[in-house]
Design an enzyme around this catalytic site. Structure first.
Site, PDB file in Angstrom:
ATOM      1  N   GLY A  12       0.780  -1.233   0.000  1.00 35.91           N
ATOM      2  CA  GLY A  12       0.000   0.000   0.000  1.00 35.91           C
ATOM      3  C   GLY A  12       0.809   1.279   0.000  1.00 35.91           C
ATOM      4  O   GLY A  12       0.303   2.334   0.404  1.00 35.91           O
ATOM      5  N   SER A  13       2.024   1.233  -0.495  1.00 30.97           N
ATOM      6  CA  SER A  13       2.810   2.489  -0.515  1.00 30.97           C
ATOM      7  C   SER A  13       2.170   3.494  -1.483  1.00 30.97           C
ATOM      8  O   SER A  13       2.264   4.708  -1.268  1.00 30.97           O
ATOM      9  CB  SER A  13       4.266   2.231  -0.890  1.00 30.97           C
ATOM     10  OG  SER A  13       4.403   1.840  -2.227  1.00 30.97           O
ATOM     11  N   ASN A  14       1.501   3.008  -2.495  1.00 32.72           N
ATOM     12  CA  ASN A  14       0.825   3.923  -3.424  1.00 32.72           C
ATOM     13  C   ASN A  14      -0.479   4.457  -2.832  1.00 32.72           C
ATOM     14  O   ASN A  14      -0.842   5.605  -3.083  1.00 32.72           O
ATOM     15  CB  ASN A  14       0.607   3.244  -4.774  1.00 32.72           C
ATOM     16  CG  ASN A  14       1.915   3.130  -5.524  1.00 32.72           C
ATOM     17  OD1 ASN A  14       2.406   4.120  -6.066  1.00 32.72           O
ATOM     18  ND2 ASN A  14       2.526   1.953  -5.507  1.00 32.72           N
ATOM     19  N   MET A  94      -3.778  -6.857  -7.442  1.00 33.20           N
ATOM     20  CA  MET A  94      -3.273  -7.940  -8.284  1.00 33.20           C
ATOM     21  C   MET A  94      -4.367  -8.972  -8.584  1.00 33.20           C
ATOM     22  O   MET A  94      -4.275 -10.144  -8.220  1.00 33.20           O
ATOM     23  CB  MET A  94      -2.065  -8.608  -7.597  1.00 33.20           C
ATOM     24  CG  MET A  94      -0.936  -7.648  -7.255  1.00 33.20           C
ATOM     25  SD  MET A  94      -0.314  -6.715  -8.676  1.00 33.20           S
ATOM     26  CE  MET A  94       0.604  -7.997  -9.521  1.00 33.20           C
ATOM     27  N   ASN A 112      -5.471   2.189 -13.353  1.00 33.88           N
ATOM     28  CA  ASN A 112      -4.561   1.185 -12.805  1.00 33.88           C
ATOM     29  C   ASN A 112      -3.120   1.655 -12.937  1.00 33.88           C
ATOM     30  O   ASN A 112      -2.724   2.185 -13.973  1.00 33.88           O
ATOM     31  CB  ASN A 112      -4.740  -0.134 -13.573  1.00 33.88           C
ATOM     32  CG  ASN A 112      -3.780  -1.215 -13.103  1.00 33.88           C
ATOM     33  OD1 ASN A 112      -3.693  -1.501 -11.907  1.00 33.88           O
ATOM     34  ND2 ASN A 112      -3.043  -1.804 -14.025  1.00 33.88           N
ATOM     35  N   HIS A 114       0.732   0.572 -13.174  1.00 32.27           N
ATOM     36  CA  HIS A 114       1.506  -0.613 -13.561  1.00 32.27           C
ATOM     37  C   HIS A 114       2.989  -0.253 -13.692  1.00 32.27           C
ATOM     38  O   HIS A 114       3.324   0.737 -14.354  1.00 32.27           O
ATOM     39  CB  HIS A 114       0.977  -1.200 -14.880  1.00 32.27           C
ATOM     40  CG  HIS A 114       1.634  -2.495 -15.219  1.00 32.27           C
ATOM     41  ND1 HIS A 114       1.490  -3.628 -14.443  1.00 32.27           N
ATOM     42  CD2 HIS A 114       2.480  -2.832 -16.224  1.00 32.27           C
ATOM     43  CE1 HIS A 114       2.208  -4.601 -14.974  1.00 32.27           C
ATOM     44  NE2 HIS A 114       2.815  -4.145 -16.052  1.00 32.27           N
ATOM     45  N   ASP A 154      -4.957  -4.738 -20.124  1.00 31.13           N
ATOM     46  CA  ASP A 154      -3.873  -3.789 -20.382  1.00 31.13           C
ATOM     47  C   ASP A 154      -4.059  -3.020 -21.685  1.00 31.13           C
ATOM     48  O   ASP A 154      -3.100  -2.522 -22.272  1.00 31.13           O
ATOM     49  CB  ASP A 154      -2.508  -4.489 -20.369  1.00 31.13           C
ATOM     50  CG  ASP A 154      -2.200  -5.034 -18.988  1.00 31.13           C
ATOM     51  OD1 ASP A 154      -2.319  -4.268 -18.020  1.00 31.13           O
ATOM     52  OD2 ASP A 154      -1.867  -6.217 -18.883  1.00 31.13           O
ATOM     53  N   GLU A 183       6.345   5.942  -9.077  1.00 31.99           N
ATOM     54  CA  GLU A 183       4.920   5.577  -8.985  1.00 31.99           C
ATOM     55  C   GLU A 183       4.161   6.523  -8.073  1.00 31.99           C
ATOM     56  O   GLU A 183       3.041   6.940  -8.390  1.00 31.99           O
ATOM     57  CB  GLU A 183       4.763   4.155  -8.401  1.00 31.99           C
ATOM     58  CG  GLU A 183       5.185   3.064  -9.325  1.00 31.99           C
ATOM     59  CD  GLU A 183       4.934   1.691  -8.722  1.00 31.99           C
ATOM     60  OE1 GLU A 183       4.578   0.795  -9.490  1.00 31.99           O
ATOM     61  OE2 GLU A 183       5.101   1.506  -7.502  1.00 31.99           O
TER      62      GLU A 183
END
Ligand code: GAR
Length: 201
Positions: A12-14, A94, A112, A114, A154, A183
């Site tokens: 969860g760093s993002n 994921m 999303n 990536h 994608d 990111e």
């Protein structure tokens, strides 16, 4: 403020980057709920520390009970719809979403993050695979993107793409750290971009 539902699967760093951007005013939004498909991940603690509600919906109990992925996806969509999102952000989520899921969001944008350039290293372990490709001399640099999620896997339009260099002295951890730092910046940037589009409709 616009409501962002954030889906996570791990550290969860993002998610934290979004929480921090809201706290410092860079992002004008609320996160009513964080949803994880994995129990006990650190991202859930980050949500709790920020006073954000969270829910866990794991696929395993479904498959154990003989239920389909479609049933899982439709329950997941229900959880999100109930939170009345203006935007859904997949931040390290994921799990590939099926048409059953996406059909529940005909007008709500889903984006999303990536850790690769468009068309490269789709799916899991993208950073590792880029690092290995670099070591084989197949690529000179890699990158990160945030793209819109559409039914074709994608296939969504990239919103923000940033190249990330790979240095000869890098080990995997060094490359991962450099990618994560980028990111955290572009996820906030792309989120703001989509929110400003929504606001101008
Ligand atoms: C991030 O590197 C994100 O780009 C990646 O998972 C990581 C989650 O980190 N996502 C994918 O690979 C999606 N296919 P975080 O939990 O610390 O935000």
């Amino acid at each position: 403020a616009p409501r962002i539902v954030v889906l996570i699967s791990g550290t969860g760093s993002n998610l934290q980057a979004l929480i921090d951007a809201i706290a410092n005013g860079t992002l004008k939004a609320d996160i009513p709920v964080v949803i994880s498909n994995r129990p006990n991940v650190f991202g859930l603690e980050r949500a709790a520390n920020a006073g954000i509600a969270s829910k866990v919906l794991a696929l395993k109990p479904y498959t154990n009970a003989g239920k389909t992925r479609t049933e899982y996806d439709s329950d997941l969509a229900r959880l999100i719809v109930d939170a009345k999102p203006d935007l859904v952000v997949l931040a390290g989520f994921m799990h590939i979403l099926s048409p059953t899921f996406l059909n529940q969001f005909p007008t709500t944008p889903i984006i999303n993050l990536h850790p690769a350039l468009p068309g490269q290293f789709d799916g899991a372990r993208a950073i590792e695979r880029a690092f290995e490709a670099y070591q084989r001399g197949e690529i000179k640099h890699t990158g990160v993107m945030v793209h819109r999620v559409i039914q074709e896997v994608d296939g969504g339009e990239p919103l923000v793409v940033r190249e990330v260099e790979i240095k000869p002295e890098d080990d995997l951890a060094a490359l991962q750290a450099r990618i994560h730092a980028v990111e955290h910046v572009i996820l906030v940037e792309a989120t703001n971009k989509v929110l400003s589009e929504i606001a101008s409709v």
